[in-house]
Design a protein around this motif. Structure first.
Motif, PDB file in Angstrom:
ATOM      1  N   LYS A  86      -8.810   5.923   5.685  1.00  0.00           N
ATOM      2  CA  LYS A  86      -8.054   6.333   4.494  1.00  0.00           C
ATOM      3  C   LYS A  86      -8.293   5.418   3.291  1.00  0.00           C
ATOM      4  N   ARG A  91      -2.939   8.626  -1.413  1.00  0.00           N
ATOM      5  CA  ARG A  91      -1.938   8.536  -0.366  1.00  0.00           C
ATOM      6  C   ARG A  91      -0.709   9.395  -0.629  1.00  0.00           C
ATOM      7  N   LEU A 202      -3.344   2.205   7.628  1.00  0.00           N
ATOM      8  CA  LEU A 202      -2.523   3.412   7.602  1.00  0.00           C
ATOM      9  C   LEU A 202      -2.806   4.212   8.875  1.00  0.00           C
TER      10      LEU A 202
END
Length: 202
Positions: A86, A91, A202
């Motif tokens: 990621k 986000r 994440l």
């Protein structure tokens, strides 16, 4: 960086294959045996700009529940794989989308901490059967789709129906709001160096 993935799942109830490209144009080739669900997944692809190739067969002679939910599971798995670590993504994102009298608001956090909250549907929505000839899409399935997608992709999703009367319009507004929020949340931000978390993962 190529953000693509293919995921497969086969059980006694369904066989699903999903291929996606997060940096596509929203092109799609979708067949699940549930016509209205195909329509919603096509909208999800179109408005998220995620290319999707989805093939699903299952026990639709019983009803559409298994193939609908299982397709969302595999789509979530493909999303998780395509997102990788990621790095560089925005986000967080949200979107509010109308469809005539229906209005849906969706917030997405690509958090790696799966959670799903769906609220605001009128009481009768869970009993609605949507679609023309063939296998109908049950209004109760939208929550299952969002939950299965979130749990398998590592997303936190809050989807709220703010207004709506027609079951078709309600579901379509929900899917399009999810698509637009997802589109912005997974987008690459040139100012974001590395993973957008103080934890470093994440």
């Amino acid at each position: 960086m190529t953000r693509t993935a293919t995921a497969q799942r086969s059980t006694s109830e369904s066989t699903i294959t999903v291929s996606i490209d997060l940096d596509g144009t929203g092109a799609s080739n979708i067949s699940t045996g549930v016509g209205f669900y195909d329509h919603m997944l096509t909208a999800l692809a179109k408005h998220s700009l995620i290319d999707m190739d989805i093939s699903a067969v299952g026990d639709v002679h019983i009803d559409g529940h298994h193939v609908v939910e299982d397709t969302a599971i595999v789509l979530g798995q493909a999303l998780a794989e395509a997102l990788g670590d990621k790095a560089g993504i925005r986000r967080y994102a949200d979107a509010t989308v109308p469809l005539d009298e229906a209005l849906a608001h969706c917030v997405v956090d690509v958090a790696g901490r799966p959670y799903a909250v769906c609220t605001g549907e009128p009481d009768g929505q869970v009993y609605a059967l949507i679609g023309g000839s063939g296998v109908p899409y049950a209004g109760s399935m939208t929550y299952h789709v969002v939950e299965s997608l979130a749990l398998n992709a590592g997303l936190c999703v809050h989807l709220r129906l703010l207004a709506g009367r027609d079951p078709h319009h309600i579901v379509e507004a929900q899917f399009k709001a999810l698509a637009r929020a997802l589109r912005d949340a997974i987008a690459l931000d040139p100012r974001q160096q590395g993973i957008p978390s103080t934890k470093g993962a994440l």
